[in-house]
Design an enzyme around this catalytic site. Structure first.
Site, PDB file in Angstrom:
ATOM      1  N   SER B 125      -7.530  -6.747  -4.382  1.00 56.29           N
ATOM      2  CA  SER B 125      -8.034  -6.289  -3.097  1.00 56.29           C
ATOM      3  C   SER B 125      -7.587  -4.866  -2.764  1.00 56.29           C
ATOM      4  O   SER B 125      -8.184  -4.223  -1.923  1.00 56.29           O
ATOM      5  CB  SER B 125      -7.609  -7.253  -1.987  1.00 56.29           C
ATOM      6  OG  SER B 125      -6.241  -7.141  -1.746  1.00 56.29           O
ATOM      7  N   LYS B 163      -3.178  -5.374   3.232  1.00 57.31           N
ATOM      8  CA  LYS B 163      -4.403  -4.732   3.727  1.00 57.31           C
ATOM      9  C   LYS B 163      -4.028  -3.463   4.498  1.00 57.31           C
ATOM     10  O   LYS B 163      -2.906  -3.293   4.947  1.00 57.31           O
ATOM     11  CB  LYS B 163      -5.160  -5.679   4.690  1.00 57.31           C
ATOM     12  CG  LYS B 163      -5.704  -6.954   4.055  1.00 57.31           C
ATOM     13  CD  LYS B 163      -6.980  -6.703   3.299  1.00 57.31           C
ATOM     14  CE  LYS B 163      -7.584  -8.015   2.817  1.00 57.31           C
ATOM     15  NZ  LYS B 163      -6.675  -8.786   1.932  1.00 57.31           N
TER      16      LYS B 163
END
Lengths: 202, 202
Positions: B125, B163
């Site tokens: 990610s 993130k």
DNA sequence: GAGAATTTCGAAAAAATGTTCTGGCGTGCG
DNA sequence: CGCACGCCAGAACATTTTTTCGAAATTCTC
């Protein structure tokens, strides 16, 4: 290692007080100093704890000598390995501190064994290996390398460069991990070492 | 650092005796112990040397306290930092060992300060930030973060996830660094810490 | 050579420190 | 309940330890 679980909470407090004194100022506390810190008004109260700690093998004392407390499982002798708690997964709702951490991310293998050095990466030639500009690479010194390994070689201009190495019909092919760059061919290369790690600091 | 050259040979002897005692057994010698070792029969003989060492700034003593000798330029207080020689450029023809190395790649800032932990990266990610599957990320524990910082947050399922964080009209947007993935929105997130480093081991 | 600094001795005072004894309080256990 | 055990108070004692005072031999410097 002596099992700290066998200690009462009071004993553990006293033990770490002694430790902090020794490490903080270079010499341990006297019986009365311990007592003063824990508001134990009688030297005998402290003596009890010291005897307990001694019986449990955590400290050693010389009789009739002031401050003569030795820590037996002395971490100064076995310095703490440079490492970070490795938290693989976070259990829902629990604080991080409560997670079982049986693994550690250590750097001791890089630092202690010797024969390694670090190099700051300039440029994007290995970007497809996710080695970016500004990263540090850890190189293990050796003058041999197998095909496909990432190596640091000394370039023509004396600079170090990081490339993937292949042998190609008697010649050496150095291949960057960047489609925008072309491989270079050499008859002979001066291998400084092979890549063993990457470190990035933000 | 105090200049050892200003010491007489006798004082130097005594100083290193004290040092060896402290490092060897964890507590320093008494005045008498020093005297015994050097066959100085009067405690005052030793006192003189201790006063000299104190005046020259090598040791510190607390009055009327036994064994209360502190070494002032104590190397045990400043343990060898875990680091790698940082070789920025390689001078042509010279062996690596000969390069001037005034810099070091250290991990002590991660290891010593506390409040940090490591997390193994699963998945792709953050691949566009060149944080790959299998890398370790070093996270500094804090529950606040500024817009655009890369943070570790506790996901719904209790797992940690990495993130980039943004505040978006009262809500929180967590954006992966991977075009194939979509940002997720939350009313509230549980920030574990912010990204301070990446480590990859081959 | 005078004077200062270094080094030591001997003795004694003063303080700090380790040790032991007696006793008390609470907790857990069979 | 009796008993072991952790924990502590208080007092007393024996030792260790620091510190001071006075004196002297040696070396080094000006």
């Amino acid at each position: 290692m002596a099992d700290l679980d066998a200690l009462t909470s009071r004993q553990r407090e006293i033990y770490s007080f002694i430790r902090s004194k020794i490490q903080g100022r270079g010499y341990g506390p006297t019986v009365r100093e311990i007592g003063q810190h824990f508001e134990i008004k009688s030297p005998n109260g402290v003596m009890c704890h010291l005897k307990a700690l001694q019986k449990k093998g955590l400290i050693h004392r010389e009789p009739n000598m002031s401050r003569a407390i030795q820590l037996l499982d002395d971490p100064a002798v076995a310095p703490p390995l440079a490492g970070l708690k490795l938290v693989g997964r976070i259990a829902a709702g629990q604080p991080i501190e409560a997670i079982e951490q049986d693994e550690e991310l250590t750097f001791s293998d890089w630092v202690e064994d010797g024969g390694k050095f670090a190099l700051r990466v300039i440029g994007e030639s290995m970007i497809e290996e996710h080695i970016a500009d500004g990263d540090y690479v850890v190189i293990k010194q050796q003058d041999q390398a197998r095909d496909g390994q990432i190596v640091a070689v000394r370039d023509d201009d004396g600079e170090a460069t990081l490339k993937r190495i292949f042998r190609d019909r008697g010649r050496v092919r150095l291949e960057p991990a960047n489609k925008a760059m072309k491989p270079i061919f050499r008859d002979k290369v001066d291998i400084l070492g092979i890549l063993v790690g990457v470190v990035r600091k933000y």
